[in-house]
Design a protein around this motif. Structure first.
Motif, PDB file in Angstrom:
ATOM      1  N   MET A   1       0.845  -1.171   0.000  1.00 36.83           N
ATOM      2  CA  MET A   1       0.000   0.000   0.000  1.00 36.83           C
ATOM      3  C   MET A   1       0.896   1.241   0.000  1.00 36.83           C
ATOM      4  SD  MET A   1      -3.097   0.898   2.687  1.00 36.83           S
ATOM      5  CE  MET A   1      -3.984  -0.615   2.632  1.00 36.83           C
ATOM      6  N   SER A   2       0.589   2.167  -0.872  1.00 43.24           N
ATOM      7  CA  SER A   2       1.403   3.381  -0.948  1.00 43.24           C
ATOM      8  C   SER A   2       1.065   4.313   0.211  1.00 43.24           C
ATOM      9  CB  SER A   2       1.157   4.098  -2.277  1.00 43.24           C
ATOM     10  OG  SER A   2      -0.136   4.654  -2.277  1.00 43.24           O
ATOM     11  N   LEU A   3       1.899   5.298   0.396  1.00 40.30           N
ATOM     12  CA  LEU A   3       1.688   6.268   1.466  1.00 40.30           C
ATOM     13  C   LEU A   3       0.368   7.007   1.281  1.00 40.30           C
ATOM     14  CD1 LEU A   3       2.760   7.610   3.990  1.00 40.30           C
ATOM     15  CD2 LEU A   3       3.998   9.217   2.531  1.00 40.30           C
ATOM     16  N   GLU A   4       0.041   7.381   0.052  1.00 37.66           N
ATOM     17  CA  GLU A   4      -1.211   8.089  -0.221  1.00 37.66           C
ATOM     18  C   GLU A   4      -2.418   7.216   0.112  1.00 37.66           C
ATOM     19  OE1 GLU A   4       1.235   7.881  -2.583  1.00 37.66           O
ATOM     20  OE2 GLU A   4       2.039   9.906  -2.314  1.00 37.66           O
ATOM     21  N   GLU A   5      -2.320   5.920  -0.196  1.00 39.21           N
ATOM     22  CA  GLU A   5      -3.419   5.001   0.111  1.00 39.21           C
ATOM     23  C   GLU A   5      -3.589   4.831   1.625  1.00 39.21           C
ATOM     24  OE1 GLU A   5      -3.466   1.977  -3.697  1.00 39.21           O
ATOM     25  OE2 GLU A   5      -1.928   1.702  -2.143  1.00 39.21           O
ATOM     26  N   LYS A   6      -2.478   4.774   2.332  1.00 35.94           N
ATOM     27  CA  LYS A   6      -2.541   4.659   3.791  1.00 35.94           C
ATOM     28  C   LYS A   6      -3.192   5.893   4.411  1.00 35.94           C
ATOM     29  CE  LYS A   6       1.434   1.618   4.362  1.00 35.94           C
ATOM     30  NZ  LYS A   6       2.780   1.464   4.908  1.00 35.94           N
ATOM     31  N   VAL A   7      -2.821   7.062   3.909  1.00 29.33           N
ATOM     32  CA  VAL A   7      -3.403   8.307   4.415  1.00 29.33           C
ATOM     33  C   VAL A   7      -4.898   8.345   4.113  1.00 29.33           C
ATOM     34  CG1 VAL A   7      -3.414  10.821   4.145  1.00 29.33           C
ATOM     35  CG2 VAL A   7      -1.245   9.597   4.341  1.00 29.33           C
ATOM     36  N   ALA A   8      -5.277   7.988   2.918  1.00 24.81           N
ATOM     37  CA  ALA A   8      -6.694   7.981   2.541  1.00 24.81           C
ATOM     38  C   ALA A   8      -7.465   6.983   3.400  1.00 24.81           C
ATOM     39  CB  ALA A   8      -6.847   7.641   1.064  1.00 24.81           C
TER      40      ALA A   8
END
Length: 51
Positions: A1-8
């Motif tokens: 999971m990318s950082l953006e996906e984790k934040v979302a």
């Protein structure tokens, strides 16, 4: 999971939990009415639970 996906994911989780807390606050007065010991007393004055 990318950082953006984790934040979302975390933002969506926070939003869900905040909505759930608001829902619980709205339901609390109704829930207390059914769970409060004085609401479950019989005509004889004894609490129904704990007999």
């Amino acid at each position: 999971m990318s950082l953006e996906e984790k934040v979302a994911y975390q933002e969506a989780r926070i939003r869900y939990l905040e909505d759930y807390v608001e829902f619980q606050k709205k339901c609390l007065p109704y829930w207390r009415r059914y769970t409060h010991p004085t609401a479950t007393r019989s005509k004889g004055g004894q609490a129904l639970h704990g007999l």
